[in-house]
Write a protein that holds these residues in place. Structure first.
Motif, PDB file in Angstrom:
ATOM      1  N   TYR A  61       0.914  -1.096  -0.015  1.00 14.07           N
ATOM      2  CA  TYR A  61      -0.130   0.002   0.197  1.00 14.07           C
ATOM      3  C   TYR A  61       0.855   1.269   0.063  1.00 14.07           C
ATOM      4  CZ  TYR A  61      -4.242  -2.655   0.457  1.00 14.07           C
ATOM      5  OH  TYR A  61      -5.141  -3.467   0.052  1.00 14.07           O
ATOM      6  N   TYR A  62       0.653   1.998  -0.973  1.00 15.10           N
ATOM      7  CA  TYR A  62       1.778   2.953  -1.454  1.00 15.10           C
ATOM      8  C   TYR A  62       1.154   4.208  -2.034  1.00 15.10           C
ATOM      9  CZ  TYR A  62       6.615   4.677  -1.671  1.00 15.10           C
ATOM     10  OH  TYR A  62       7.767   5.539  -1.543  1.00 15.10           O
ATOM     11  N   PRO A  63       1.527   5.614  -1.809  1.00 14.43           N
ATOM     12  CA  PRO A  63       1.034   6.606  -2.561  1.00 14.43           C
ATOM     13  C   PRO A  63       1.355   6.555  -3.956  1.00 14.43           C
ATOM     14  CG  PRO A  63       2.374   7.160  -0.630  1.00 14.43           C
ATOM     15  CD  PRO A  63       2.478   5.824  -0.595  1.00 14.43           C
ATOM     16  N   PRO A  64       0.659   7.118  -4.604  1.00 17.44           N
ATOM     17  CA  PRO A  64       0.934   7.311  -6.006  1.00 17.44           C
ATOM     18  C   PRO A  64       2.188   7.544  -6.361  1.00 17.44           C
ATOM     19  CG  PRO A  64      -1.237   8.539  -5.704  1.00 17.44           C
ATOM     20  CD  PRO A  64      -0.598   8.278  -4.444  1.00 17.44           C
ATOM     21  N   GLU A  65       2.909   6.751  -7.338  1.00 13.45           N
ATOM     22  CA  GLU A  65       4.241   7.253  -7.633  1.00 13.45           C
ATOM     23  C   GLU A  65       4.387   6.392  -9.173  1.00 13.45           C
ATOM     24  OE1 GLU A  65       8.686   5.719  -6.602  1.00 13.45           O
ATOM     25  OE2 GLU A  65       7.451   6.540  -4.995  1.00 13.45           O
ATOM     26  N   GLN A  66       4.342   7.357 -10.193  1.00 16.68           N
ATOM     27  CA  GLN A  66       4.366   6.912 -11.446  1.00 16.68           C
ATOM     28  C   GLN A  66       4.862   5.732 -11.931  1.00 16.68           C
ATOM     29  OE1 GLN A  66       2.265   8.585 -13.785  1.00 16.68           O
ATOM     30  NE2 GLN A  66       3.008   7.279 -15.484  1.00 16.68           N
ATOM     31  N   ASN A  67       6.133   5.557 -11.597  1.00 16.16           N
ATOM     32  CA  ASN A  67       7.021   4.384 -12.283  1.00 16.16           C
ATOM     33  C   ASN A  67       6.928   3.215 -11.170  1.00 16.16           C
ATOM     34  OD1 ASN A  67       7.683   5.313 -15.157  1.00 16.16           O
ATOM     35  ND2 ASN A  67       8.257   7.066 -13.772  1.00 16.16           N
ATOM     36  N   LEU A  68       6.631   3.366 -10.269  1.00 16.79           N
ATOM     37  CA  LEU A  68       6.710   2.265  -8.962  1.00 16.79           C
ATOM     38  C   LEU A  68       6.404   0.837  -9.609  1.00 16.79           C
ATOM     39  CD1 LEU A  68       7.576   1.852  -5.958  1.00 16.79           C
ATOM     40  CD2 LEU A  68       5.214   2.077  -5.349  1.00 16.79           C
ATOM     41  N   GLN A  69       5.537   0.803 -10.372  1.00 23.90           N
ATOM     42  CA  GLN A  69       5.338  -0.614 -10.920  1.00 23.90           C
ATOM     43  C   GLN A  69       6.671  -1.229 -11.273  1.00 23.90           C
ATOM     44  OE1 GLN A  69       2.405  -2.305 -10.219  1.00 23.90           O
ATOM     45  NE2 GLN A  69       3.553  -4.129 -11.009  1.00 23.90           N
ATOM     46  N   GLN A  70       7.302  -0.403 -11.970  1.00 24.21           N
ATOM     47  CA  GLN A  70       8.906  -1.015 -12.597  1.00 24.21           C
ATOM     48  C   GLN A  70       9.298  -1.416 -11.552  1.00 24.21           C
ATOM     49  OE1 GLN A  70      10.475   0.783 -16.103  1.00 24.21           O
ATOM     50  NE2 GLN A  70       8.714   2.453 -16.086  1.00 24.21           N
ATOM     51  N   VAL A  71       9.665  -0.860 -10.555  1.00 17.92           N
ATOM     52  CA  VAL A  71      10.370  -1.294  -9.417  1.00 17.92           C
ATOM     53  C   VAL A  71       9.730  -2.628  -8.766  1.00 17.92           C
ATOM     54  CG1 VAL A  71      10.989  -0.701  -6.972  1.00 17.92           C
ATOM     55  CG2 VAL A  71      11.005   0.975  -8.791  1.00 17.92           C
ATOM     56  N   VAL A  72       8.450  -2.584  -8.879  1.00 21.73           N
ATOM     57  CA  VAL A  72       7.554  -3.739  -8.196  1.00 21.73           C
ATOM     58  C   VAL A  72       7.776  -5.017  -9.116  1.00 21.73           C
ATOM     59  CG1 VAL A  72       5.338  -4.839  -7.701  1.00 21.73           C
ATOM     60  CG2 VAL A  72       5.923  -2.624  -6.787  1.00 21.73           C
ATOM     61  N   ASP A  73       7.866  -4.816 -10.609  1.00 19.53           N
ATOM     62  CA  ASP A  73       8.072  -5.883 -11.585  1.00 19.53           C
ATOM     63  C   ASP A  73       9.523  -6.390 -11.143  1.00 19.53           C
ATOM     64  OD1 ASP A  73       5.553  -5.583 -12.425  1.00 19.53           O
ATOM     65  OD2 ASP A  73       6.180  -4.294 -14.234  1.00 19.53           O
ATOM     66  N   ARG A  74      10.512  -5.572 -11.100  1.00 20.34           N
ATOM     67  CA  ARG A  74      11.895  -5.945 -10.938  1.00 20.34           C
ATOM     68  C   ARG A  74      11.953  -6.867  -9.533  1.00 20.34           C
ATOM     69  NH1 ARG A  74      15.766  -1.019 -10.724  1.00 20.34           N
ATOM     70  NH2 ARG A  74      14.982  -0.885 -13.079  1.00 20.34           N
ATOM     71  N   CYS A  75      11.380  -6.387  -8.517  1.00 19.93           N
ATOM     72  CA  CYS A  75      11.510  -7.190  -7.240  1.00 19.93           C
ATOM     73  C   CYS A  75      10.961  -8.493  -7.281  1.00 19.93           C
ATOM     74  CB  CYS A  75      10.819  -6.329  -6.185  1.00 19.93           C
ATOM     75  SG  CYS A  75      12.108  -4.983  -5.476  1.00 19.93           S
ATOM     76  N   ASN A  76       9.758  -8.590  -7.999  1.00 21.16           N
ATOM     77  CA  ASN A  76       8.930  -9.931  -8.456  1.00 21.16           C
ATOM     78  C   ASN A  76       9.838 -10.782  -9.367  1.00 21.16           C
ATOM     79  OD1 ASN A  76       6.817  -9.291  -6.874  1.00 21.16           O
ATOM     80  ND2 ASN A  76       5.673  -8.525  -8.559  1.00 21.16           N
ATOM     81  N   THR A  77      10.635 -10.198 -10.203  1.00 23.48           N
ATOM     82  CA  THR A  77      11.529 -10.979 -10.867  1.00 23.48           C
ATOM     83  C   THR A  77      12.665 -11.537  -9.984  1.00 23.48           C
ATOM     84  OG1 THR A  77      11.212  -9.903 -12.717  1.00 23.48           O
ATOM     85  CG2 THR A  77      13.331 -10.968 -12.791  1.00 23.48           C
ATOM     86  N   GLU A  78      13.315 -10.820  -9.014  1.00 18.12           N
ATOM     87  CA  GLU A  78      14.434 -10.995  -8.158  1.00 18.12           C
ATOM     88  C   GLU A  78      13.931 -12.118  -7.152  1.00 18.12           C
ATOM     89  OE1 GLU A  78      16.233  -7.979  -6.439  1.00 18.12           O
ATOM     90  OE2 GLU A  78      16.560  -6.824  -8.433  1.00 18.12           O
ATOM     91  N   ALA A  79      12.381 -12.105  -6.961  1.00 21.73           N
ATOM     92  CA  ALA A  79      12.116 -13.136  -5.830  1.00 21.73           C
ATOM     93  C   ALA A  79      11.925 -14.612  -6.381  1.00 21.73           C
ATOM     94  CB  ALA A  79      10.719 -12.576  -5.467  1.00 21.73           C
ATOM     95  N   GLY A  80      11.896 -14.770  -7.649  1.00 22.13           N
ATOM     96  CA  GLY A  80      12.135 -16.054  -8.250  1.00 22.13           C
ATOM     97  C   GLY A  80      10.999 -17.003  -7.904  1.00 22.13           C
ATOM     98  N   GLY A  81       9.738 -16.222  -7.766  1.00 22.81           N
ATOM     99  CA  GLY A  81       8.507 -17.155  -7.247  1.00 22.81           C
ATOM    100  C   GLY A  81       8.190 -17.452  -5.835  1.00 22.81           C
ATOM    101  N   ARG A  82       9.148 -16.761  -4.916  1.00 27.24           N
ATOM    102  CA  ARG A  82       9.204 -17.203  -3.736  1.00 27.24           C
ATOM    103  C   ARG A  82       7.777 -16.320  -2.979  1.00 27.24           C
ATOM    104  NH1 ARG A  82      12.867 -15.069  -1.435  1.00 27.24           N
ATOM    105  NH2 ARG A  82      13.961 -14.194  -3.272  1.00 27.24           N
ATOM    106  N   TYR A  83       7.575 -15.289  -3.710  1.00 26.33           N
ATOM    107  CA  TYR A  83       6.247 -14.263  -3.234  1.00 26.33           C
ATOM    108  C   TYR A  83       6.135 -13.405  -4.521  1.00 26.33           C
ATOM    109  CZ  TYR A  83      10.064 -10.914  -2.389  1.00 26.33           C
ATOM    110  OH  TYR A  83      11.223 -10.089  -2.516  1.00 26.33           O
ATOM    111  N   ARG A  84       4.930 -12.645  -4.461  1.00 22.85           N
ATOM    112  CA  ARG A  84       4.760 -11.837  -5.661  1.00 22.85           C
ATOM    113  C   ARG A  84       3.973 -10.610  -5.230  1.00 22.85           C
ATOM    114  NH1 ARG A  84      -0.002 -10.559  -8.367  1.00 22.85           N
ATOM    115  NH2 ARG A  84      -1.262 -12.234  -7.373  1.00 22.85           N
TER     116      ARG A  84
END
Length: 429
Positions: A48-71
């Motif tokens: 839960y985070y305030p509006p930040e235009q490109n935060l989804q790209q950061v989220v996508d990068r972290c999901n890739t690094e998680a390797g399926g352990r969480y999303r």
């Protein structure tokens, strides 16, 4: 607070505005899905985070690094800080387990920690957050000497000045006022523009003056109202400024964006405001932008630099998260050095990790980065207490309008009101 006191968007403000609009339009749907179960055994970490235009790209990068352990799923909060806090407070008070990682305004960490709504950062998690992080942002993430959040981004105001009118920036408020008065007498643009409306922006201005004067509103552990001699001196400076004849006629109603627009129109010689004004000015008035430079916000006494109040967002892990281990890992990823640099360059949110400022990629997006970093190394924080919301409300009311301040009498009134506000220990909407 009815409005954020540190607007984002140093580089791409128009896009941030569009993101906020999209967040508002899609507000209902994500809330309905927020407590959804995990997908195929993979834990879902609701951010839960305030509006930040490109935060989804950061989220996508972290999901890739998680390797399926969480999303991680990004649940965009409303634009207004009050609405963000109300939504989170109500759900946490109800022990909602559909929230995992929370983006908290820096003034909320103590309130949420005292209510036992967020988890303490310990062991290696804490060590990783503290390593290389600037002390000012870290201070906002602590409560009772324990770490309860991880600073993701910070912010400081700067002094923006017309170098075609003022060869060297003033180092004190008295000097800035006298310079502006001289320009006025010469028929030149002269106004000193900043926020004076009855809201958080006025509290930020006063807190900066208090810290710059070496004063305190609360004692060191945040349990007692002191409003000492430095706080009285800050009231004198604020009153003198408001009655100096160099403010805008709208000073007592001014908030961040109107201040930006007035300076941008050419009325001001000085502006104290957040860095979002820089790209906006380049786009709207490039000729004026060429004549504008930046410096540290002036101090109160000669020879003592000003200390500027910081803003920003801290990442906390909900007490009721069903996946605390994964949530801590996700939060560490979202605010690591590489992702802080990405967010700084693309969304204009200054990093909390000091080494990021040394990266050459920061040069174009943050030509003022050295001044920002200099102020961050010697920054001021707002009173650290679970009752900050109440203190902010009564402080802005007592300080408004600034021209009516009677320094000693106002200090006495403020001390009594802050002492009463401390008893509330935070306000549950």
């Amino acid at each position: 607070m009815s409005e954020r006191s540190d607007p984002v968007g140093v580089r791409r403000r128009p896009r941030v505005r569009m993101a906020a609009t999209a967040a508002a339009l899609t507000f209902v749907a994500p809330m309905a899905a927020c407590a959804s179960g995990d997908d195929g055994g993979v834990p879902t970490i609701n951010l839960y985070y305030p509006p930040e235009q490109n935060l989804q790209q950061v989220v996508d990068r972290c999901n890739t690094e998680a390797g399926g352990r969480y999303r991680i799923v990004n649940r965009v909060l409303p634009r207004e800080a009050d609405e963000q806090r109300v939504q989170m407070v109500r759900r946490l008070a109800a022990e909602d387990d559909g929230m995992d990682v929370l983006g908290l305004d820096v003034t909320w960490t103590q309130e949420f920690a005292s209510a036992d709504w967020i988890r303490e950062w310990t062991g290696q998690d804490r060590a990783e957050v503290e390593e290389g992080t600037l002390e000012g942002p870290l201070e906002t993430a602590r409560y009772e000497d324990k770490l309860y959040a991880a600073p993701k981004n910070t912010n400081v105001q700067l002094l923006w000045y017309r170098k075609d009118l003022v060869p060297e920036p003033p180092t004190t408020w008295d000097e800035m006022i006298s310079t502006a008065q001289r320009l006025r007498d010469q028929g030149q643009p002269h106004q000193v523009l900043t926020m004076g409306a009855q809201y958080e922006g006025l509290v930020v201005l006063y807190n900066t003056l208090v810290a710059s004067a070496g004063g305190n509103i609360l004692n060191d552990d945040g349990t007692e109202a002191v409003v000492d001699d430095g706080a009285v001196r800050a009231l004198e400076v604020l009153r003198n400024f408001a009655t100096s004849g160099v403010t805008s006629p709208s000073f007592s109603n001014a908030t961040e964006d109107p201040v930006r627009l007035e300076f941008q129109s050419g009325n001001g010689a000085f502006q104290v405001n957040w860095p979002f004004v820089y790209p906006a000015m380049q786009e709207a008035n490039p000729e004026l932008a060429e004549q504008v430079a930046w410096a540290r916000v002036p101090g109160v006494e000669e020879g003592t630099p000003g200390r500027v109040t910081i803003g920003g967002i801290n990442l906390a892990v909900s007490r009721y998260s069903e996946h605390p281990e994964e949530s801590f890992e996700a939060a560490r990823c979202l605010r690591n050095a590489e992702n802080q640099k990405f967010s700084a360059i693309n969304d204009g949110v200054p990093p909390t990790i000091e080494s990021v400022y040394e990266d050459p990629e920061m040069d174009e997006a943050y030509p003022m980065k050295e001044t920002i970093l200099e102020q961050l190394r010697d920054s001021a924080v707002r009173p650290l207490t679970p009752a900050y919301q109440s203190i902010s409300t009564v402080t802005s009311a007592i300080l408004s309008p600034p021209a009516a301040i009677d320094p000693q009498a106002t200090a006495d009134e403020l001390r009594e009101a802050v002492a009463a506000a401390l008893e509330s220990r935070g306000v549950l909407p």
